[in-house]
Design a protein around this motif. Structure first.
Motif, mmCIF file in Angstrom:
data_model
loop_
_atom_site.group_PDB
_atom_site.id
_atom_site.type_symbol
_atom_site.label_atom_id
_atom_site.label_comp_id
_atom_site.label_asym_id
_atom_site.label_seq_id
_atom_site.Cartn_x
_atom_site.Cartn_y
_atom_site.Cartn_z
ATOM 1 N N GLY A 74 -46.804 -101.633 -58.529
ATOM 2 C CA GLY A 74 -47.919 -101.309 -59.411
ATOM 3 C C GLY A 74 -47.983 -99.821 -59.668
ATOM 4 N N LYS A 75 -48.521 -99.454 -60.796
ATOM 5 C CA LYS A 75 -48.678 -98.043 -61.152
ATOM 6 C C LYS A 75 -49.967 -97.510 -60.527
ATOM 7 C CE LYS A 75 -49.954 -96.623 -65.348
ATOM 8 N NZ LYS A 75 -49.837 -96.365 -66.807
ATOM 9 N N ILE A 76 -49.848 -96.370 -59.870
ATOM 10 C CA ILE A 76 -51.024 -95.762 -59.238
ATOM 11 C C ILE A 76 -51.934 -95.186 -60.321
ATOM 12 C CG2 ILE A 76 -51.814 -93.952 -57.673
ATOM 13 C CD1 ILE A 76 -49.083 -94.277 -56.219
ATOM 14 N N VAL A 77 -53.194 -95.637 -60.337
ATOM 15 C CA VAL A 77 -54.112 -95.169 -61.374
ATOM 16 C C VAL A 77 -55.326 -94.438 -60.807
ATOM 17 C CG1 VAL A 77 -53.431 -96.964 -63.024
ATOM 18 C CG2 VAL A 77 -55.352 -97.379 -61.486
ATOM 19 N N GLU A 78 -55.493 -94.472 -59.479
ATOM 20 C CA GLU A 78 -56.655 -93.814 -58.882
ATOM 21 C C GLU A 78 -56.351 -93.369 -57.455
ATOM 22 O OE1 GLU A 78 -60.156 -96.251 -58.938
ATOM 23 O OE2 GLU A 78 -61.267 -94.913 -57.603
ATOM 24 N N THR A 79 -56.693 -92.118 -57.127
ATOM 25 C CA THR A 79 -56.442 -91.562 -55.790
ATOM 26 C C THR A 79 -57.623 -90.694 -55.347
ATOM 27 O OG1 THR A 79 -55.385 -89.600 -56.730
ATOM 28 C CG2 THR A 79 -53.928 -91.419 -56.158
ATOM 29 N N GLU A 80 -57.652 -90.421 -54.045
ATOM 30 C CA GLU A 80 -58.601 -89.442 -53.527
ATOM 31 C C GLU A 80 -57.901 -88.576 -52.494
ATOM 32 O OE1 GLU A 80 -62.820 -91.914 -53.876
ATOM 33 O OE2 GLU A 80 -61.998 -91.466 -51.912
ATOM 34 N N ALA A 81 -58.248 -87.279 -52.469
ATOM 35 C CA ALA A 81 -57.684 -86.364 -51.482
ATOM 36 C C ALA A 81 -58.614 -86.258 -50.289
ATOM 37 C CB ALA A 81 -57.472 -84.991 -52.110
ATOM 38 N N TYR A 82 -58.044 -86.299 -49.097
ATOM 39 C CA TYR A 82 -58.792 -86.059 -47.865
ATOM 40 C C TYR A 82 -58.147 -84.907 -47.132
ATOM 41 C CZ TYR A 82 -61.648 -90.027 -48.753
ATOM 42 O OH TYR A 82 -62.564 -90.859 -49.328
ATOM 43 N N LEU A 83 -58.962 -83.950 -46.739
ATOM 44 C CA LEU A 83 -58.440 -82.723 -46.160
ATOM 45 C C LEU A 83 -58.543 -82.769 -44.643
ATOM 46 C CD1 LEU A 83 -60.099 -80.371 -48.795
ATOM 47 C CD2 LEU A 83 -57.964 -81.650 -48.967
ATOM 48 N N GLY A 84 -58.452 -81.633 -44.026
ATOM 49 C CA GLY A 84 -58.404 -81.568 -42.562
ATOM 50 C C GLY A 84 -59.753 -81.340 -41.915
ATOM 51 N N ARG A 85 -59.789 -80.431 -41.013
ATOM 52 C CA ARG A 85 -60.932 -80.216 -40.145
ATOM 53 C C ARG A 85 -62.246 -79.921 -40.876
ATOM 54 N NH1 ARG A 85 -61.266 -79.912 -34.918
ATOM 55 N NH2 ARG A 85 -59.046 -80.167 -34.670
#
Length: 195
Positions: free
Chosen positions: A39-50
């Motif tokens: 499937g084609k990626i159409v939605e993402t979210e970034a999660y950072l560190g501390r």
DNA sequence: AGGAAGATCTACT
DNA sequence: GTAGATCTTCCTA
């Protein structure tokens, strides 16, 4: 069927915001019982560190979160409300951050995905992080899989060249978000989890 | 033992 | 579209 080629590790060795944005339009591939589900990626979210209150890396390393500190390009699978969520580790090894895959547009193996999910509607098949893992039969067993390897059961491959606009919004479902919007999706896609 | 967690489903308006 | 129940896993005490 055309050949899919994985993205190199360098792709993931960058800021999670950049990777989240550039993962849009790429192809998530799952090799499942001699079938290719994709499937084609159409939605993402970034999660950072501390410093990210919504990230599992906000606290120190514990067994369930240790993969956040692994090599970029590692699959990190996390359970929330009885759903498995698929993340890809970003940044050089030792810098915790990751990108959550929130929605894909089904391309290959749609019949099998429908069976896994027990739904008949393509628009409702993979439009959420817990839905897509169920459709692709992804669970904790795949924690630590290298998505840059051509022979991995879960991998991410280069998408087709196409133009689309990217929308940037605040993350969904987190109890404590950052001020900076870290959710990205393809404008006008019918397969995102929420507008 | 108790509760939080990055979600989903159903049943309404 | 929104509200509430229910989901399962793993952390924290």
């Amino acid at each position: 069927m055309e050949q899919y080629n994985t993205l190199p590790r360098k792709f993931y060795e960058r800021d999670a915001r950049i990777v989240a944005k550039e993962l849009l339009g790429q192809i998530l591939v799952r090799v499942y019982k001699n079938n290719i589900l994709a499937g084609k990626i159409v939605e993402t979210e970034a999660y950072l560190g501390r410093d990210d209150p919504a990230s599992v890396a906000r606290r120190s390393k514990v067994p369930y979160s240790e993969l956040m500190w692994e090599d970029p390009g590692t699959a990190f699978i996390y359970a929330v409300h009885g759903n498995w969520l698929l993340n890809i580790v970003t940044m050089p090894r030792g810098k915790a951050s990751a990108v959550l895959i929130r929605a894909i547009e089904p391309i290959n193996g749609i019949e099998i995905m429908m069976k896994n999910r027990e739904v008949a509607d393509t628009k409702n098949l993979t439009n959420g992080p817990g839905k897509l893992t169920k459709a692709l039969a992804i669970d904790k067993r795949f924690n630590g899989v290298d998505v840059t390897k051509q022979r991995s059961p879960i991998k991410i491959c280069r998408g087709f060249d196409e133009n689309f606009e990217i929308v940037r919004r605040h993350r969904i479902g987190v109890s404590k978000d950052l001020e900076e919007p870290l959710r990205f999706y393809i404008k006008d896609s019918k397969f995102v989890s929420k507008k």
